[in-house]
Write a protein that holds these residues in place. Structure first.
Motif: not given
Length: 102
Positions: A27-33, A46-48, A64-69, A36-44
């Motif tokens: 839940d916390h990672l989803e909110l962080a995600h 979060t996906h990491l 698989t989904a996160q590697v793709g993201a 950060t959608e408009a900020f590529p490196w913080p977005h990466v």
């Protein structure tokens, strides 16, 4: 990233690391995600973190989904509105749409 967003983002990432349940971590990672959608490196970042949790949980579909993201964001193929989880919706959104949840 504006300071206010950055502070909220760092708080969500901290809460994700220290949450007592895996569901709360997601839940916390989803909110962080979302933040950060408009900020590529913080977005990466979060996906990491999501990838790390998926690996720890041995959830192959999520890995698989996160590697793709990560690849999509790094190669500029990720965009606003991209799903953050392999399931396609957050646990909170799923709960709101469940029959009898209102």
């Amino acid at each position: 990233m504006p300071d206010r967003v950055h502070s909220a983002y760092e708080a969500e990432m901290y809460d994700a690391r220290t949450a007592s349940t895996d569901a709360a971590k997601w839940d916390h990672l989803e909110l962080a995600h979302l933040m950060t959608e408009a900020f590529p490196w913080p977005h990466v970042r979060t996906h990491l973190a999501m990838l790390g949790l998926a690996l720890r949980l041995r959830d192959g579909r999520e890995v698989t989904a996160q590697v793709g993201a990560v690849v999509a964001v790094v190669t500029s193929r990720g965009g606003h509105g991209a799903r953050c989880r392999a399931s396609g919706a957050s646990r909170q959104a799923q709960a709101r749409s469940a029959p009898g949840s209102r």
